[in-house]
Design a protein around this motif. Structure first.
Motif, PDB file in Angstrom:
ATOM      1  N   GLU A 156       0.915  -1.389   0.094  1.00 40.97           N
ATOM      2  CA  GLU A 156       0.074   0.027  -0.008  1.00 40.97           C
ATOM      3  C   GLU A 156       0.782   1.285  -0.143  1.00 40.97           C
ATOM      4  O   GLU A 156       0.329   2.389  -0.102  1.00 40.97           O
ATOM      5  N   GLN A 157       2.054   1.049   0.302  1.00 42.04           N
ATOM      6  CA  GLN A 157       3.095   2.186   0.248  1.00 42.04           C
ATOM      7  C   GLN A 157       3.315   2.701  -1.249  1.00 42.04           C
ATOM      8  O   GLN A 157       3.710   3.891  -1.297  1.00 42.04           O
ATOM      9  N   PHE A 158       3.155   1.799  -2.105  1.00 37.97           N
ATOM     10  CA  PHE A 158       3.401   2.159  -3.566  1.00 37.97           C
ATOM     11  C   PHE A 158       2.264   3.376  -3.859  1.00 37.97           C
ATOM     12  O   PHE A 158       1.241   3.262  -3.766  1.00 37.97           O
ATOM     13  N   PRO A 159       2.661   4.480  -4.387  1.00 35.23           N
ATOM     14  CA  PRO A 159       1.725   5.508  -4.706  1.00 35.23           C
ATOM     15  C   PRO A 159       0.707   5.084  -5.839  1.00 35.23           C
ATOM     16  O   PRO A 159       1.098   4.413  -6.732  1.00 35.23           O
ATOM     17  N   ASN A 160      -0.458   5.421  -5.596  1.00 32.95           N
ATOM     18  CA  ASN A 160      -1.573   4.900  -6.239  1.00 32.95           C
ATOM     19  C   ASN A 160      -1.862   3.530  -6.747  1.00 32.95           C
ATOM     20  O   ASN A 160      -1.802   3.089  -7.947  1.00 32.95           O
ATOM     21  N   TYR A 161      -1.628   2.678  -5.499  1.00 34.46           N
ATOM     22  CA  TYR A 161      -1.544   1.366  -5.670  1.00 34.46           C
ATOM     23  C   TYR A 161      -2.637   0.889  -6.508  1.00 34.46           C
ATOM     24  O   TYR A 161      -2.606   0.025  -7.499  1.00 34.46           O
ATOM     25  N   PHE A 218      -4.799   2.176  -8.323  1.00 32.55           N
ATOM     26  CA  PHE A 218      -4.942   2.522  -9.815  1.00 32.55           C
ATOM     27  C   PHE A 218      -4.215   1.521 -10.550  1.00 32.55           C
ATOM     28  O   PHE A 218      -4.305   1.136 -11.739  1.00 32.55           O
ATOM     29  N   TRP A 219      -2.796   1.343 -10.265  1.00 32.65           N
ATOM     30  CA  TRP A 219      -1.858   0.558 -11.051  1.00 32.65           C
ATOM     31  C   TRP A 219      -2.319  -0.759 -11.029  1.00 32.65           C
ATOM     32  O   TRP A 219      -1.929  -1.389 -12.134  1.00 32.65           O
ATOM     33  N   VAL A 220      -2.758  -1.191  -9.807  1.00 29.03           N
ATOM     34  CA  VAL A 220      -3.243  -2.627 -10.168  1.00 29.03           C
ATOM     35  C   VAL A 220      -4.467  -2.596 -11.095  1.00 29.03           C
ATOM     36  O   VAL A 220      -4.383  -3.783 -11.888  1.00 29.03           O
ATOM     37  N   GLU A 221      -5.207  -1.798 -11.128  1.00 31.06           N
ATOM     38  CA  GLU A 221      -6.506  -1.738 -12.103  1.00 31.06           C
ATOM     39  C   GLU A 221      -5.768  -1.592 -13.410  1.00 31.06           C
ATOM     40  O   GLU A 221      -6.303  -2.559 -14.726  1.00 31.06           O
ATOM     41  N   VAL A 222      -4.955  -0.881 -13.959  1.00 33.02           N
ATOM     42  CA  VAL A 222      -4.300  -0.733 -14.951  1.00 33.02           C
ATOM     43  C   VAL A 222      -3.562  -2.044 -15.542  1.00 33.02           C
ATOM     44  O   VAL A 222      -3.658  -2.414 -16.733  1.00 33.02           O
ATOM     45  N   GLY A 223      -2.864  -2.846 -14.473  1.00 34.02           N
ATOM     46  CA  GLY A 223      -2.150  -4.010 -14.722  1.00 34.02           C
ATOM     47  C   GLY A 223      -3.203  -5.241 -15.308  1.00 34.02           C
ATOM     48  O   GLY A 223      -3.056  -5.730 -16.140  1.00 34.02           O
ATOM     49  N   ASN A 224      -4.459  -5.174 -14.642  1.00 32.37           N
ATOM     50  CA  ASN A 224      -5.267  -6.243 -15.062  1.00 32.37           C
ATOM     51  C   ASN A 224      -5.974  -5.921 -16.194  1.00 32.37           C
ATOM     52  O   ASN A 224      -6.227  -6.747 -17.015  1.00 32.37           O
ATOM     53  N   LEU A 225      -6.154  -4.631 -16.528  1.00 27.50           N
ATOM     54  CA  LEU A 225      -6.938  -4.267 -18.117  1.00 27.50           C
ATOM     55  C   LEU A 225      -5.904  -4.611 -18.885  1.00 27.50           C
ATOM     56  O   LEU A 225      -6.259  -4.906 -19.981  1.00 27.50           O
TER      57      LEU A 225
END
Length: 278
Positions: free
Chosen positions: A222-227, A229-236
């Motif tokens: 969770e320390q990763f900024p905008n975690y 958002f980037w997880v959703e980007v990776g899934n898409l």
């Protein structure tokens, strides 16, 4: 006793005038740099070569040479009065007979030849020879070479070539960074853009990490900024890659092609009635 009896503003103006006169006497304002040189043949190319030597203006370069029982001091100035001698670009003084002074070349008769990392400066119309070179006028050649490690080097006296019938000369050398070619940037526009992009990404990651950890109090990933958002980007991205790149049919047919799907879905009714006890 008061040193100045005129008003204070008058004293200031008087001191400013005296200071300017002292600077002019010392040679600071003695000339206009390379513009003081008069070219033998005024061309734009030679004037451009001469302008490259502008950082060397208003400086006296001195070199003492001892030859057996004699000692000579050479003074060179770019487009200025060498050793305070009006019009002289290069002079020679006899150290033992200081009253004996020889003008080797004047800057009112200048020639400038330049290459990529060198400039050859020629002063003509010096004092005539007494017994050599058919009594022609002396000439000084100053070879100024590129040296990136020093602004201005030491004047070197190479030779005096007077064992000929005509076209005799004095040869000098001087190293300076003024004649070095401009350093070209080795980075292309694409490289600069990439460096700027990497710097922005680094600032984003480090700044976001510190904010999440110190301000928000996040732990782990969770320390990763905008975690999120980037997880959703990776899934898409993974879904898009799966849709575009995989070639298999998503609706696979049954393994046995002889039996239709409808036949498998239909089950016979009362198929086990004969097993019931009577």
């Amino acid at each position: 006793m008061k040193l100045c009896r005129i008003p204070r503003q008058g004293c200031v103006l008087l001191w400013a005038l005296l200071t300017q006169l002292a600077l002019c006497r010392s040679g600071v304002f003695a000339g206009d740099g390379t513009k003081a040189c008069k070219l033998s043949a005024e061309t734009q190319s030679e004037r451009d070569v001469l302008n490259r030597l502008e950082p060397l203006a208003h400086k006296n370069f001195t070199k003492e040479i001892k030859d057996k029982e004699e000692s000579y001091t050479y003074v060179f100035q770019l487009c200025g009065d060498a050793g305070g001698v009006p019009g002289a670009g290069v002079i020679q003084r006899n150290s033992k007979a200081k009253e004996k002074l020889t003008v080797i070349g004047v800057y009112n008769s200048t020639q400038a030849i330049g290459g990529s990392d060198w400039v050859m400066l020629i002063y003509r119309n010096g004092d005539v020879y007494d017994t050599h070179c058919n009594h022609e006028a002396r000439k000084a050649i100053i070879m100024i070479s590129c040296s990136e490690n020093k602004d201005v080097g030491e004047l070197e006296v190479i030779l005096e070539d007077r064992d000929r019938q005509n076209d005799c000369f004095y040869l000098f050398e001087l190293d300076s960074s003024a004649v070095c070619p401009p350093v070209q940037s080795r980075l292309s526009a694409g490289s600069i853009i990439l460096i700027i992009g990497f710097c922005l990404v680094a600032v984003y990651l480090i700044g976001g990490f510190l904010y999440q950890r110190l301000i928000v109090g996040a732990k782990g990933m969770e320390q990763f900024p905008n975690y999120a958002f980037w997880v959703e980007v990776g899934n898409l991205t993974a879904d898009g890659c799966d849709f575009v790149c995989r070639s298999r049919n998503r609706e696979e047919a049954p393994a046995y092609r002889g039996v239709t799907t409808d036949a498998l879905e239909e089950e016979p009714e009362e198929r086990d009635d004969h097993l019931l006890p009577m």
